[in-house]
Scaffold this active site. Structure first.
Site, PDB file in Angstrom:
ATOM      1  N   ARG A 267       0.858  -1.193   0.000  1.00 15.96           N
ATOM      2  CA  ARG A 267       0.000   0.000   0.000  1.00 15.96           C
ATOM      3  C   ARG A 267       0.879   1.223   0.000  1.00 15.96           C
ATOM      4  O   ARG A 267       1.801   1.331   0.811  1.00 15.96           O
ATOM      5  CB  ARG A 267      -0.875   0.047   1.269  1.00 15.96           C
ATOM      6  CG  ARG A 267      -1.953  -0.953   1.309  1.00 15.96           C
ATOM      7  CD  ARG A 267      -2.979  -0.628   2.370  1.00 15.96           C
ATOM      8  NE  ARG A 267      -2.419  -0.259   3.667  1.00 15.96           N
ATOM      9  CZ  ARG A 267      -3.137   0.082   4.703  1.00 15.96           C
ATOM     10  NH1 ARG A 267      -4.455   0.143   4.618  1.00 15.96           N
ATOM     11  NH2 ARG A 267      -2.581   0.395   5.840  1.00 15.96           N
TER      12      ARG A 267
ATOM     13  N   THR B 149      -1.352   7.441  -0.173  1.00 11.80           N
ATOM     14  CA  THR B 149      -2.688   7.342  -0.784  1.00 11.80           C
ATOM     15  C   THR B 149      -3.456   6.108  -0.308  1.00 11.80           C
ATOM     16  O   THR B 149      -4.664   6.023  -0.514  1.00 11.80           O
ATOM     17  CB  THR B 149      -2.574   7.250  -2.312  1.00 11.80           C
ATOM     18  OG1 THR B 149      -1.890   6.013  -2.618  1.00 11.80           O
ATOM     19  CG2 THR B 149      -1.788   8.408  -2.895  1.00 11.80           C
TER      20      THR B 149
ATOM     21  N   ASP C 293       0.635  -3.001  12.530  1.00  7.88           N
ATOM     22  CA  ASP C 293       1.022  -3.414  11.181  1.00  7.88           C
ATOM     23  C   ASP C 293       1.499  -4.861  11.231  1.00  7.88           C
ATOM     24  O   ASP C 293       2.594  -5.156  11.737  1.00  7.88           O
ATOM     25  CB  ASP C 293       2.150  -2.492  10.676  1.00  7.88           C
ATOM     26  CG  ASP C 293       2.498  -2.778   9.225  1.00  7.88           C
ATOM     27  OD1 ASP C 293       2.634  -3.970   8.859  1.00  7.88           O
ATOM     28  OD2 ASP C 293       2.647  -1.813   8.457  1.00  7.88           O
TER      29      ASP C 293
ATOM     30  N   ASP D 299       5.027  -5.738   9.735  1.00  8.87           N
ATOM     31  CA  ASP D 299       6.143  -5.284  10.576  1.00  8.87           C
ATOM     32  C   ASP D 299       6.266  -6.121  11.843  1.00  8.87           C
ATOM     33  O   ASP D 299       7.369  -6.445  12.283  1.00  8.87           O
ATOM     34  CB  ASP D 299       5.969  -3.806  10.948  1.00  8.87           C
ATOM     35  CG  ASP D 299       6.337  -2.887   9.789  1.00  8.87           C
ATOM     36  OD1 ASP D 299       7.119  -3.316   8.920  1.00  8.87           O
ATOM     37  OD2 ASP D 299       5.833  -1.746   9.754  1.00  8.87           O
TER      38      ASP D 299
HETATM   39  C1  PRP Z   1      -1.081  -4.457   4.923  1.00  7.61           C
HETATM   40  C2  PRP Z   1      -1.790  -5.754   5.237  1.00  7.61           C
HETATM   41  C3  PRP Z   1      -2.682  -5.967   4.043  1.00  7.61           C
HETATM   42  C4  PRP Z   1      -3.042  -4.551   3.670  1.00  7.61           C
HETATM   43  C5  PRP Z   1      -4.424  -4.264   4.170  1.00  7.61           C
HETATM   44  O1  PRP Z   1      -0.020  -4.703   4.068  1.00  7.61           O
HETATM   45  O2  PRP Z   1      -0.928  -6.840   5.447  1.00  7.61           O
HETATM   46  O3  PRP Z   1      -2.036  -6.602   2.947  1.00  7.61           O
HETATM   47  O4  PRP Z   1      -2.086  -3.685   4.296  1.00  7.61           O
HETATM   48  O5  PRP Z   1      -4.796  -2.999   3.808  1.00  7.61           O
HETATM   49  P1  PRP Z   1      -5.952  -2.665   2.763  1.00  7.61           P
HETATM   50  O6  PRP Z   1      -7.099  -3.576   3.077  1.00  7.61           O
HETATM   51  O7  PRP Z   1      -6.234  -1.220   3.066  1.00  7.61           O
HETATM   52  O8  PRP Z   1      -5.402  -2.871   1.390  1.00  7.61           O
HETATM   53  P2  PRP Z   1       1.106  -3.612   3.672  1.00  7.61           P
HETATM   54  O9  PRP Z   1       0.717  -2.884   2.440  1.00  7.61           O
HETATM   55  O10 PRP Z   1       1.449  -2.828   4.883  1.00  7.61           O
HETATM   56  O11 PRP Z   1       2.315  -4.548   3.225  1.00  7.61           O
HETATM   57  P3  PRP Z   1       3.128  -5.650   4.038  1.00  7.61           P
HETATM   58  O12 PRP Z   1       2.228  -6.835   4.236  1.00  7.61           O
HETATM   59  O13 PRP Z   1       4.244  -5.938   3.101  1.00  7.61           O
HETATM   60  O14 PRP Z   1       3.589  -5.038   5.344  1.00  7.61           O
END
Ligand code: PRP
Length: 210
Positions: free
Chosen positions: A104, A108, A201, A204
């Site tokens: 993400r 945004t 998160d 993380d």
């Molecule tokens: C987080 C989480 C999901 C997403 C959820 O991932 O693990 O994949 O955000 O958010 P959404 O429903 O608003 O799309 P992130 O983008 O932080 O990546 P990561 O898993 O690599 O930490």
């Protein structure tokens, strides 16, 4: 319309409480996420079809049952979804595993696809898309788009997460109405793209990158 189910088994709820705690460290977080994933897989696989089979036991013939439906593929959304894979494979060891990379944009909150590698017969499988968090729903929607683009039927997809925001559930249902959604908890709301109260998160916390 697909199912929406909050998995309120006491063991799932207890373990979820452990990982919500901000004092839960990386090692325990990783372990317990996998344990919850196993318990979710147990519940999510409840409607798998069975067929009759006669088996010769050492004492005679048993009129028994065996799985008869589609083979399974587990598809984690990277990174955090990886934390749930081993727990699911503990229950369904023959499943194949596909990976969909999404991140993400921190400003945004728009998801971006950066990696897709799937089993070649993905369109013939029962698919469990796994990701600990369903926040805005953008990542899940785009990951499922990637599967549909490769010939998968929406009704063969189950989305399995640990914590969901109402906004994400609504968005996912609107975009992909035939996908079943299973979560260990439906939380209160979203704040700057984070689920409140949530568990922070997940990526993380799993990988110790904070
Ligand atoms: C987080 C989480 C999901 C997403 C959820 O991932 O693990 O994949 O955000 O958010 P959404 O429903 O608003 O799309 P992130 O983008 O932080 O990546 P990561 O898993 O690599 O930490």
């Amino acid at each position: 319309m697909g199912k929406f189910q909050v998995m309120n088994h006491p063991l799932i709820q207890h373990k979820l409480t452990i990982i919500r705690n901000e004092n839960c460290g990386t090692r325990e977080f990783r372990e317990v996420v996998n344990e919850i994933a196993s318990l979710l897989a147990f519940e999510v696989s409840r409607d798998m079809p069975l067929e009759d089979v006669d088996i010769k036991t050492p004492q005679g013939i048993a009129h028994a049952k065996q799985l008869s439906g589609k083979k399974v593929a587990v598809v984690p959304i990277l990174r955090a979804g990886i934390g749930m894979v081993d727990g699911i494979l503990d229950l369904i060891p023959a499943a194949k595993v596909g990976h969909i990379g999404m991140y993400r944009d921190e400003e945004t909150l728009e998801p971006h696809e950066y990696f897709v590698k799937l089993p070649s017969d993905i369109d013939k499988r029962q698919i469990f898309v796994v990701d600990p968090m369903l926040a805005t729903g953008g990542s899940a929607i785009m990951a499922i788009d990637a599967l549909i683009k490769r010939g998968v039927d929406e009704s063969n997809i189950k989305f399995v997460c640990l914590v969901a925001a109402p906004e994400g559930v609504e968005a996912l249902q609107k975009a992909h109405g035939d996908v079943d959604i299973y979560t260990a908890a439906l939380d209160d709301h979203l704040e700057n793209g984070y689920i409140v109260p949530g568990l922070g998160d997940a990526g993380d916390r799993l990988f110790g990158t904070k």
